[in-house]
Scaffold this active site. Structure first.
Site, PDB file in Angstrom:
ATOM      1  N   ARG A  32       5.208  51.681  35.324  1.00  0.00           N
ATOM      2  CA  ARG A  32       5.062  51.226  36.706  1.00  0.00           C
ATOM      3  C   ARG A  32       6.376  50.664  37.251  1.00  0.00           C
ATOM      4  O   ARG A  32       6.637  50.701  38.448  1.00  0.00           O
ATOM      5  CB  ARG A  32       3.970  50.148  36.813  1.00  0.00           C
ATOM      6  CG  ARG A  32       2.624  50.575  36.295  1.00  0.00           C
ATOM      7  CD  ARG A  32       2.106  51.853  36.963  1.00  0.00           C
ATOM      8  NE  ARG A  32       0.744  52.146  36.584  1.00  0.00           N
ATOM      9  CZ  ARG A  32       0.365  52.831  35.499  1.00  0.00           C
ATOM     10  NH1 ARG A  32       1.282  53.319  34.670  1.00  0.00           N
ATOM     11  NH2 ARG A  32      -0.905  53.045  35.234  1.00  0.00           N
ATOM     12  N   ALA A  59       9.840  24.871  31.913  1.00  0.00           N
ATOM     13  CA  ALA A  59       9.010  25.600  32.866  1.00  0.00           C
ATOM     14  C   ALA A  59       9.733  26.828  33.425  1.00  0.00           C
ATOM     15  O   ALA A  59       9.246  27.952  33.329  1.00  0.00           O
ATOM     16  CB  ALA A  59       8.608  24.667  34.001  1.00  0.00           C
ATOM     17  N   ASP A 150      17.331  21.365  32.851  1.00  0.00           N
ATOM     18  CA  ASP A 150      16.791  20.363  33.758  1.00  0.00           C
ATOM     19  C   ASP A 150      17.853  19.333  34.117  1.00  0.00           C
ATOM     20  O   ASP A 150      17.529  18.252  34.554  1.00  0.00           O
ATOM     21  CB  ASP A 150      15.584  19.665  33.112  1.00  0.00           C
ATOM     22  CG  ASP A 150      15.944  19.012  31.786  1.00  0.00           C
ATOM     23  OD1 ASP A 150      17.124  19.104  31.383  1.00  0.00           O
ATOM     24  OD2 ASP A 150      15.056  18.410  31.160  1.00  0.00           O
ATOM     25  N   CYS A 194      31.616  24.984  43.942  1.00  0.00           N
ATOM     26  CA  CYS A 194      31.995  25.215  45.348  1.00  0.00           C
ATOM     27  C   CYS A 194      30.999  24.509  46.266  1.00  0.00           C
ATOM     28  O   CYS A 194      31.370  23.941  47.289  1.00  0.00           O
ATOM     29  CB  CYS A 194      31.938  26.705  45.691  1.00  0.00           C
ATOM     30  SG  CYS A 194      33.220  27.732  44.989  1.00  0.00           S
ATOM     31  N   CYS A 207      11.426  15.851  37.228  1.00  0.00           N
ATOM     32  CA  CYS A 207      10.004  16.133  37.019  1.00  0.00           C
ATOM     33  C   CYS A 207       9.288  14.893  36.507  1.00  0.00           C
ATOM     34  O   CYS A 207       8.090  14.733  36.700  1.00  0.00           O
ATOM     35  CB  CYS A 207       9.826  17.284  36.037  1.00  0.00           C
ATOM     36  SG  CYS A 207      10.585  18.789  36.620  1.00  0.00           S
ATOM     37  N   CYS A 267      38.101  24.863  45.375  1.00  0.00           N
ATOM     38  CA  CYS A 267      37.086  24.486  44.379  1.00  0.00           C
ATOM     39  C   CYS A 267      37.761  24.142  43.046  1.00  0.00           C
ATOM     40  O   CYS A 267      38.657  24.859  42.598  1.00  0.00           O
ATOM     41  CB  CYS A 267      36.101  25.637  44.178  1.00  0.00           C
ATOM     42  SG  CYS A 267      34.997  25.406  42.766  1.00  0.00           S
TER      43      CYS A 267
HETATM   44 ZN   LIG Z   1      33.805  27.394  42.867  1.00  0.00          ZN
END
Ligand SMILES: [Zn+2]
Length: 363
Positions: A32, A59, A150, A194, A207, A267
């Protein structure tokens, strides 16, 4: 914890017959997805040859790993430092009650669960905390890195590594009812630094403090997993990749996109190539890791669980399996990993955790 004994059971080993029948069913399995024009037979072959790392298997990591494993990504390396607990089951879709009862490391539990629904791909579980000292070894040979972590500390580390090595990665985060995701293709798009030059300071929603809806996680993981497929299939598919930081709140339906089409010239990471997180400057060896717990990862001391079990018996309740040793010493619960890393639950005071570790494991 008596069910820890379950860990001595042998791994599922498909016999020759089921292996060959598995091969025959391979065409069927992905039929599929191959029918979908964006993938096709050639795209499916590329997915089968792809090697993807998922850092963090809570999660978001569970959802990403489940989707990509079912889609036929050939090799998934799942890196996670933690073990399964009952409070994970509301949203961490690769785990079940037996995994929580066994305190199974998430990487191991994820690999077993995936093997049960797709034995045709390679899963490489790594029970480890991704840090500057091991990032090269843990991410070597991976063509795409997915964020299931996390915390910003690890995300900046991944970002530095990815920009330095020109490796694409996808940032994903979910808390409360909203999720965020960003594709980082070094030299083409903006990187994490950035957009967020510094990690958020002060109170940050987690959480643990704000809760989380499993649907917010699955939404952000679905979007990130699809972007991963486009990148891995390449060619025309890649041109459909999003070049924005997307955020979506499944409760209020508010959503926004911030352009991430181009790197920011000044950056720190992709402009100045100053990889402070990769260099590991000032990185603490003992950290809070949520859930009223502290992680000690400064030690490199291989632990013999059988010996440690005997040594700790007089001081509290001890149980171990092949993967973790748990030691209950009221009001604390220490989980030791074979390399000497430990998660101490019951305190957020790093001094208390350090002293407990020194007293019972070694200083
Ligand atoms: Zn950057």
């Amino acid at each position: 914890m008596t069910s820890l004994a379950r860990e001595t059971q042998p791994e599922r080993q498909p016999d020759g017959n089921s292996q060959s029948s598995a091969k025959q069913s391979s065409a069927d399995r992905y039929s599929r997805q191959v029918l979908f024009r964006g993938i096709g037979a050639e795209g499916q072959r590329k997915l089968a040859a792809a090697r993807v790392a998922i850092v963090g298997c809570g999660a978001t990591g569970s959802a990403l790993a489940g989707l990509l494993a079912r889609a036929g990504v050939g090799t998934l390396r799942i890196i996670d430092r933690d073990y399964v607990e009952p409070s994970n089951l509301q949203r961490q879709s690769l785990f079940d009650e037996a995994d929580a009862a066994d305190s199974l490391p998430k990487a191991i539990a994820a690999a077993r669960k995936i093997a049960a629904f797709n034995s045709q791909i390679v899963i490489e579980p790594k029970v480890d905390d991704l840090v500057p000292a091991n990032i090269e070894a843990l991410l070597e040979g991976m063509e795409l890195i997915l964020d299931g972590t996390d915390n910003f500390e690890t995300r900046y580390l991944i970002n530095d590594y990815a920009v330095d090595r020109s490796r694409p990665w996808i940032y994903s985060a979910a808390v409360g009812s909203y999720g965020l995701t960003l594709n980082v293709v070094p030299a083409q798009t903006a990187c994490l630094a950035c957009i967020f030059p510094d990690s958020p300071r002060g109170m940050v929603e987690t959480c643990e403090t704000s809760g989380i809806l499993n649907s917010a996680v699955n939404l952000v993981a679905s979007i990130a997993a699809t972007e991963a497929l486009k990148l891995l299939v390449g060619g025309d598919a890649e041109t459909h990749m999003r070049r924005t930081l997307l955020s979506f709140d499944v409760w209020t339906n508010e959503h926004s996109e911030i352009s991430a089409a181009k790197p920011r010239p000044d950056c720190r990471a992709c402009g100045e190539r100053d990889f402070i997180h990769l260099a590991g400057e000032g990185r603490p060896h003992i950290t809070l890791c949520g859930r009223n717990s502290v992680q000690i990862h400064e030690r490199q001391r291989p632990i013999n669980f059988a010996e440690m079990d005997v040594r700790l018996q007089p001081h509290g309740v001890v149980r171990h399996n092949d993967f973790v040793l748990k030691f209950w010493h009221d009001p604390y619960e220490m989980t030791l990993f074979p390399d000497g890393r430990a998660i101490i639950k019951g305190t957020t005071d790093t001094a208390v955790a350090r002293s407990l570790y020194a007293r019972y494991v070694g200083s």
